[in-house]
Design an enzyme around this catalytic site. Sequence first.
Site, mmCIF file in Angstrom:
data_model
loop_
_atom_site.group_PDB
_atom_site.id
_atom_site.type_symbol
_atom_site.label_atom_id
_atom_site.label_comp_id
_atom_site.label_asym_id
_atom_site.label_seq_id
_atom_site.Cartn_x
_atom_site.Cartn_y
_atom_site.Cartn_z
ATOM 1 N N GLY A 10 11.535 51.121 -18.349
ATOM 2 C CA GLY A 10 12.913 50.978 -17.877
ATOM 3 C C GLY A 10 13.741 52.207 -18.190
ATOM 4 O O GLY A 10 13.221 53.231 -18.651
ATOM 5 N N GLY A 36 11.921 48.057 -14.177
ATOM 6 C CA GLY A 36 11.497 49.404 -14.559
ATOM 7 C C GLY A 36 10.599 49.995 -13.488
ATOM 8 O O GLY A 36 10.283 49.345 -12.490
ATOM 9 N N TYR A 149 23.863 35.184 -20.386
ATOM 10 C CA TYR A 149 23.286 36.454 -20.843
ATOM 11 C C TYR A 149 23.669 36.693 -22.310
ATOM 12 O O TYR A 149 22.819 36.991 -23.151
ATOM 13 C CB TYR A 149 23.783 37.596 -19.957
ATOM 14 C CG TYR A 149 23.238 38.960 -20.307
ATOM 15 C CD1 TYR A 149 21.869 39.179 -20.374
ATOM 16 C CD2 TYR A 149 24.087 40.031 -20.578
ATOM 17 C CE1 TYR A 149 21.360 40.433 -20.697
ATOM 18 C CE2 TYR A 149 23.596 41.285 -20.894
ATOM 19 C CZ TYR A 149 22.236 41.484 -20.956
ATOM 20 O OH TYR A 149 21.749 42.720 -21.274
HETATM 21 P P1 NAD Z 1 16.002 48.191 -17.664
HETATM 22 O O1 NAD Z 1 16.082 47.052 -16.701
HETATM 23 O O2 NAD Z 1 15.845 49.555 -17.101
HETATM 24 O O3 NAD Z 1 14.875 47.930 -18.756
HETATM 25 C C1 NAD Z 1 14.297 46.681 -19.016
HETATM 26 C C2 NAD Z 1 12.786 46.855 -18.857
HETATM 27 O O4 NAD Z 1 12.143 45.641 -19.251
HETATM 28 C C3 NAD Z 1 12.369 47.137 -17.429
HETATM 29 O O5 NAD Z 1 11.480 48.221 -17.404
HETATM 30 C C4 NAD Z 1 11.684 45.848 -16.980
HETATM 31 O O6 NAD Z 1 10.696 46.066 -15.991
HETATM 32 C C5 NAD Z 1 11.122 45.346 -18.299
HETATM 33 N N1 NAD Z 1 10.899 43.902 -18.359
HETATM 34 C C6 NAD Z 1 11.775 42.915 -18.007
HETATM 35 N N2 NAD Z 1 11.211 41.703 -18.202
HETATM 36 C C7 NAD Z 1 9.965 41.931 -18.693
HETATM 37 C C8 NAD Z 1 8.896 41.092 -19.094
HETATM 38 N N3 NAD Z 1 9.015 39.749 -19.012
HETATM 39 N N4 NAD Z 1 7.770 41.647 -19.558
HETATM 40 C C9 NAD Z 1 7.646 43.004 -19.649
HETATM 41 N N5 NAD Z 1 8.613 43.848 -19.273
HETATM 42 C C10 NAD Z 1 9.765 43.328 -18.805
HETATM 43 O O7 NAD Z 1 17.345 48.117 -18.532
HETATM 44 P P2 NAD Z 1 17.850 49.012 -19.739
HETATM 45 O O8 NAD Z 1 19.253 49.341 -19.449
HETATM 46 O O9 NAD Z 1 16.890 50.104 -20.034
HETATM 47 O O10 NAD Z 1 17.854 47.941 -20.940
HETATM 48 C C11 NAD Z 1 16.951 47.960 -22.032
HETATM 49 C C12 NAD Z 1 17.446 47.007 -23.121
HETATM 50 O O11 NAD Z 1 18.740 47.398 -23.570
HETATM 51 C C13 NAD Z 1 17.568 45.542 -22.670
HETATM 52 O O12 NAD Z 1 17.134 44.698 -23.715
HETATM 53 C C14 NAD Z 1 19.066 45.374 -22.463
HETATM 54 O O13 NAD Z 1 19.496 44.029 -22.645
HETATM 55 C C15 NAD Z 1 19.621 46.286 -23.537
HETATM 56 N N6 NAD Z 1 20.988 46.719 -23.222
HETATM 57 C C16 NAD Z 1 21.218 47.673 -22.270
HETATM 58 C C17 NAD Z 1 22.526 48.059 -22.010
HETATM 59 C C18 NAD Z 1 22.855 49.113 -20.974
HETATM 60 O O14 NAD Z 1 24.051 49.436 -20.811
HETATM 61 N N7 NAD Z 1 21.907 49.708 -20.275
HETATM 62 C C19 NAD Z 1 23.595 47.473 -22.707
HETATM 63 C C20 NAD Z 1 23.301 46.494 -23.638
HETATM 64 C C21 NAD Z 1 22.004 46.128 -23.910
#
Ligand code: NAD
Length: 321
Positions: A10, A36, A149
């Site tokens: 991701g 991702g 969420y």
């Molecule tokens: P993203 O969607 O790019 O990354 C999430 C990744 O998890 C993706 O690659 C997706 O394919 C993978 N994924 C989802 N469900 C899955 C499963 N069941 N099994 C295996 N892989 C799975 O989003 P991101 O922004 O990189 O977020 C990463 C983390 O950071 C998350 O936990 C998110 O809640 C947290 N977060 C992000 C933000 C932000 O602003 N980007 C803010 C707060 C929290």
Amino acid sequence: MKILITGGAGFIGSHLAEKLVGEGHDVLILDDLSTGSLQNIQHLIDAGHVSFTKGDVMRRGDVAPLAEKADFIFHLAAAVGVRTVVDKPLESMVRNIEGTQNVIEAAAKKGVPFLVTSSSEVYGKNDDLPFHEHSERVYGSAYNERWGYALSKAVDEFMALAYWREKKLPTITVRLFNTTGPRQTHRYGMVIPNFVNHALRNEPLIVHGDGEQVRAFSHVSDIVSGLVDLMNAGTAVYGEIFNLGSTEAISINDLAKRVIQHTGSASLITHVPYHEVYNATFEDMRKRVPNISKIQEAIGYAPRYTLDDTIKAIIGHYQSL
Ligand code: NAD
């Protein structure tokens, strides 16, 4: 060290993998590629630094063999963002709660230190700002999917704390605030990539609600530095929760103007009511800004990127595609 990143294909996970490889670690990635993309990590796989497994954190058989090999686990895999949870509430809740349960249980079997990325969403509608780690969590009605969420991430936090208290598993919980930067997709409504994408085409920038809601955005490079420093901090940070984000706050109206200024775009700014974007019961948080003194004291966290640097980096990314 051998480090497992769930969700490593991701946005944040791929930057984290890059940083860890740069510091000489071997990285294992488990990702179902739901949001991702292999494109995010292909260069790392090709260079032989990352081993990728397509799999699901909800399947124990996918998680266990990787956790078995790991010296540290970053659990990032999740259904991300309010849009996803409003559209698919059931799948999102299960993914965020059961997925975390599986990964943390696999970590506990071997006693592998475990870091989970929670979210500033857990503070909910609290208006006592800036949020510090002991701030109240204030949620709206259970009939409003939006709070699902926040709740699923809060359950992850309680789980990490319980494993620390009852099983002495070293856990670290990190509440990420809005994180953005190159590679973040605009497909799931992430605001700066969305604005940049529209501005570069001279299309209207769509602001939800009155646009006076305030957020603080971090460059992903600052965030992954913070995550790696927490990993390296050892026992002092186990069993703790940390805010990780920027304190440079901006309203979404001003953010839209800033993107137009940096792109030299002819785009106009259009406001759309929340009930047209989500549903009639949607509630937003007016202001979301962290107090980051705890992480500053623990690891000397100091963001290096201003919001303008971050916006310019995202513009550069979209122009290079
Ligand atoms: P993203 O969607 O790019 O990354 C999430 C990744 O998890 C993706 O690659 C997706 O394919 C993978 N994924 C989802 N469900 C899955 C499963 N069941 N099994 C295996 N892989 C799975 O989003 P991101 O922004 O990189 O977020 C990463 C983390 O950071 C998350 O936990 C998110 O809640 C947290 N977060 C992000 C933000 C932000 O602003 N980007 C803010 C707060 C929290």
